[in-house]
Write an enzyme that holds these catalytic residues in place. Structure first.
Site, short mmCIF file in Angstrom:
data_model
loop_
_atom_site.label_atom_id
_atom_site.label_comp_id
_atom_site.label_asym_id
_atom_site.label_seq_id
_atom_site.Cartn_x
_atom_site.Cartn_y
_atom_site.Cartn_z
N ASN A 73 45.04 47.29 35.93
CA ASN A 73 45.33 47.36 35.10
C ASN A 73 44.19 49.17 34.43
O ASN A 73 43.23 48.49 34.88
CB ASN A 73 45.78 47.31 33.41
N ASN A 131 33.60 43.04 23.57
CA ASN A 131 33.58 43.41 24.80
C ASN A 131 32.81 44.89 25.31
O ASN A 131 32.91 46.30 25.67
CB ASN A 131 35.23 44.13 24.73
N PHE A 132 32.01 43.71 26.52
CA PHE A 132 31.17 45.16 27.15
C PHE A 132 31.54 44.68 28.63
O PHE A 132 30.92 44.65 29.60
CB PHE A 132 29.87 44.24 27.49
N CYS A 134 34.96 46.06 30.33
CA CYS A 134 36.26 47.03 30.60
C CYS A 134 35.29 47.62 31.65
O CYS A 134 34.73 48.52 31.49
CB CYS A 134 36.29 47.67 29.65
N CYS A 341 54.36 16.27 61.95
CA CYS A 341 54.00 18.05 63.03
C CYS A 341 55.49 18.22 63.13
O CYS A 341 56.41 17.76 63.65
CB CYS A 341 53.36 17.90 63.32
N CYS A 351 42.68 27.54 65.74
CA CYS A 351 41.37 27.78 65.68
C CYS A 351 41.57 28.15 67.61
O CYS A 351 40.01 28.62 67.58
CB CYS A 351 41.69 25.94 66.26
N CYS A 381 42.02 24.79 60.00
CA CYS A 381 43.25 24.38 61.25
C CYS A 381 44.48 23.04 60.06
O CYS A 381 45.58 23.22 59.39
CB CYS A 381 43.95 23.33 62.43
#
Length: 459
Positions: A73, A131-132, A134, A341, A351, A381
């Protein structure tokens, strides 16, 4: 039944789930709606001298079928008059006296800090968040992350605030710094009652390939913004842990960053947070997500025997070590369950190309096989496998030996030359370089059976 209520640095709320200072807390209407849905607290969208915002304001990183995996934002603090916000804070507190309302603040001069702190208190706020953090727009004016990146300046402003504050003060920290514990310690020296972290990460989420402009696009141009959402959770967890473990911080922590489910919240709490704040998930799915979050947390606490949130705070910290303290004798290797599997062979490809060539393919079957003597237990894997619990990592050592890098260093038993025989990979098998030639041309793509050309005979 577990008790979800908390007392965070003197701020009480019925549960640890707070909305972070952001668009979802822009008005009393939204905050009341959230409280009615079940949220325990809300940090009001940052108050100060009203700003003028741009359009558009948001961008996102989508990953496959996941929208807003990362969210960006360029919106600033509240653009609404301070008087309107204060009046609505007062209305919310009258309707929800037992829920936490924290006023996020951002101004410049000492007098402005004194004035707005008093205003927030008089409106009935339970606490204040400075607010330190932004990382866009406001930092260009000497506020937000510009303060959070300068511990001495941060400490000075906290001291200004503490000169007049009569309610708990939380300092919100920026992640856009090399060591977040430095501003955390400065907050403590300044007299803060708690810290919250992380704020958004300075970022560009993408570039329009036709307009050559970064998202979000404002009249053909763009700017860096603040990055949040599920993608930032690993960074947030690490920084929460850093502050929780540091012996000179010792402040309650409100964890922020990537919290979308009850599990995310629990992870923050286990690493030291005693409240959590949510933004992106509420913007994405709405306030109703709180029902799943509270019920999931309750069920987890019940299963683990936790009676209160405080029982959980920091429980994972003793198991978070420096790399040099990990056991080098611990050994796991992969095991493929043939019954689960599906033959996609993605584990083989991962791998073979990205790890240690410890999986092979056999003729007559699409189920890969682990080459135990080559497997280093890296987990790749099992991570790429699309089937849950198809590939598991199984312990191979007997658990009787324990040796760390620190211990080897102290014993003068570490590699010190380029070809040292004590190197970890000295005896690990690696294919000859030339053996790779031609393999990629004929390799079956993961998840696909090899296609053979049909030969048609004509007269």
């Amino acid at each position: 039944m577990p008790d979800l209520s908390i007392n965070f640095a003197g701020i009480k709320s019925p549960n640890p789930f707070w909305l972070a200072s952001a668009p979802p807390t822009n008005s009393g209407y939204q905050v009341m709606k959230a409280f009615d849905a079940g949220w325990g607290g809300a940090v009001w969208k940052t108050l100060g001298v009203p700003v003028v915002n741009v359009s558009s304001r948001y961008g996102s990183v989508d990953y496959r079928d996941k929208r807003m995996m990362g969210f960006n934002n360029i919106e600033l603090i509240s653009d609404r008059p301070l008087a309107d916000n204060l009046r609505e804070i007062e209305e919310v507190k009258k309707r929800f006296p037992h829920h936490a309302v924290i006023a996020s603040l951002m101004v410049q001069s000492r007098q402005e800090w004194h004035d707005i702190v008093r205003d927030a208190e008089n409106a009935g706020s339970d606490g204040i968040e400075l607010n330190f953090g932004c990382p866009h727009g406001m930092c260009e004016r000497g506020m937000g992350s510009a303060v959070g990146q300068e511990p001495e300046v941060l400490q000075t402003i906290v001291e200004w605030v503490m000169e007049v504050a009569r309610i708990p003060v939380i300092v919100k920290l920026t992640p856009n710094i090399s060591d977040i514990t430095e501003p955390a310690m400065a907050a403590r020296r300044g007299g803060a009652n708690a810290i919250s972290l992380i704020n958004t990460i300075q970022s560009i989420v993408g570039v329009d390939l036709d307009l050559f402009a970064p998202y979000p696009i404002v009249d053909g141009k763009g700017s860096n913004g603040g990055y949040c959402g599920p993608a930032v959770k690993p960074i947030a967890l690490n920084m929460v842990k850093n502050c929780a473990q540091h012996p000179d911080v010792r402040l309650p922590i409100s964890g922020i960053g990537g919290i979308e489910t009850w599990r995310d919240a629990v992870e923050h709490i286990l690493l030291g947070a005693s409240s959590v704040q949510v933004c992106t998930a509420a913007m994405h799915y709405g306030f109703g997500i709180i029902r799943e979050m509270t019920s999931g947390l309750e069920q987890y606490m019940r299963e683990k025997g936790f009676r209160t949130i405080d029982d959980m705070v920091g429980r994972a910290l003793p198991n978070v070590k420096h790399w040099e303290d990990l056991n080098l004798k611990y050994k796991v290797t992969a095991n493929i369950n043939p019954d689960k599997c599906i033959g996609c062979q993605l584990c083989y490809t991962a791998c073979e190309d990205g790890a240690h060539q410890a999986i092979k393919l056999n003729s007559g079957t699409r189920i890969p096989e682990i080459i135990d003597e080559n497997c280093v237990g890296c987990n790749l894997c099992s991570l790429v496998c699309p089937v849950e619990q198809c590939i598991t990592m199984e312990r191979r050592d007997d658990g009787t030996q324990h040796q760390t890098w620190k211990e080897r260093t102290e014993a003068d038993d570490i590699p010190v030359t380029f070809n040292d025989e004590r190197a970890g990979g000295l005896h690990h098998w690696v294919p000859e370089p030339a053996a790779a030639l031609g393999k990629e041309k004929h390799k079956t793509l993961p998840g696909k059976a090899r296609q053979f050309e049909k030969v048609t005979v004509t007269e």
